[in-house]
Design a protein around this motif. Structure first.
Motif: not given
Length: 315
Positions: A95-100, A208-212, A260-263
């Motif tokens: 169904h072409k959903k996002s990776k999130v 996925f987008s980059k972890f940063s 989130q902090g590590i990102s």
């Protein structure tokens, strides 16, 4: 039309057979069971990504039933979990959903499947594997203490025993958070490993987008503030249900804010052009300094810190 139906049946039979082989490896071959377990959902994912939901459910159901004949009831829990994960990931691709969306839905699917199996195990078979594991751990600790007392000839200080009991009680109270985090991690591993394989099989998968570049919803910060306010101002009794709920929610929020902090740290290092090994080193250092990293995650979500970093890096 007839050719299309024949193709669906043929592919379904192939995926059932492949899923059964992978589950047999998980059950009978301990040496490679971890690798087989990670890619076990792959046949169901592939089929669900290419065919409608009703056919995917049928193939997944048949696959679970077939695994019963090679491993009996002992294999059913694992096959249900992997089949559920495969269905969810494949359906998101179809169904072409996002990776999130894929990650969240897969995590929820794993949680629901695990919870149903746990309730069935406790209610029908009177087998509480979580309680048994805790009892086994407690017994192991007590036996090690007795052995130490015999070797040293000295009694264990009461303070040490109290600390041990507090640790075990805390561990028991945080089981819901531990299970939730385990399912989140499992979903991430299954997606991260199987999607590149699917891409090689010519399946169009999301990226996925980059972890940063990871940015959690700002609502996470509000949840953290609400939990913090309850713990500071209401101060629920340590043995109350509210305290247990707050403890479990706090654990999950701590992990999310640490990520989130590590990102954010990775984002800052990328902005100033630091090499990759510095990012790896910073990640390892962040684990023991998680309290500081949580604060960094809060600042990242609450303020436009990334814009400030971007401006500084361009000067």
């Amino acid at each position: 039309m007839q050719n299309n139906q024949t193709r669906k049946l043929a592919h379904g039979a192939m995926m059932v057979a492949l899923f059964t082989v992978l589950m047999a490896i998980v059950f009978y071959m301990p040496v490679v069971k971890i690798i087989a377990a990670i890619i076990a959902p792959l046949p169901i994912i592939w089929y669900s990504a290419n065919y409608e939901r009703k056919y995917s459910f049928l193939v997944a159901g048949i696959a679970v039933i077939v695994t019963f004949f090679i491993g009996g009831l002992l294999l059913i829990p694992a096959s249900l979990i992997f089949a559920a994960a495969g269905l969810t990931i494949g359906d998101a691709i179809y169904h072409k959903k996002s990776k999130v969306f894929m990650f969240i839905s897969t995590s929820i699917s794993l949680l629901i499947t695990f919870a149903i199996q746990y309730v069935i195990a406790v209610r029908l078979f009177e087998f509480d594997f979580i309680r048994n594991s805790l009892d086994l751990m407690k017994t192991g600790y007590l036996e090690s203490i007795k052995m130490t007392e015999k070797l040293t000839g000295q009694a264990t200080p009461k303070e040490a025993l109290d600390n041990l009991n507090n640790m075990l009680n805390t561990l028991e109270m945080t089981i819901p958070a531990a299970v939730t985090l385990a399912m989140l991690t499992s979903a991430l591993v299954l997606i991260s490993v199987n999607l590149p394989i699917l891409k090689r099989l010519k399946v169009d998968v999301p990226k996925f987008s980059k972890f940063s570049e990871l940015r959690l919803p700002r609502s996470v910060l509000w949840y953290y503030l609400i939990v913090l306010s309850i713990n500071i101002f209401i101060r629920p009794d340590p043995d109350s249900s509210l305290a247990i709920i707050m403890l479990n929610i706090s654990m999950i929020l701590w992990v999310l804010l640490t990520i989130q902090g590590i990102s954010f740290i990775h984002y800052a290092l990328d902005a100033f052009g630091y090499p990759k090994f510095i990012k790896v080193l910073s990640t390892f250092i962040a684990i023991p300094l998680y309290s500081f990293v949580i604060l960094v995650g809060i600042i990242d979500l609450g303020f436009n810190a990334r814009d400030y970093i971007q401006e500084k890096s361009q000067k």
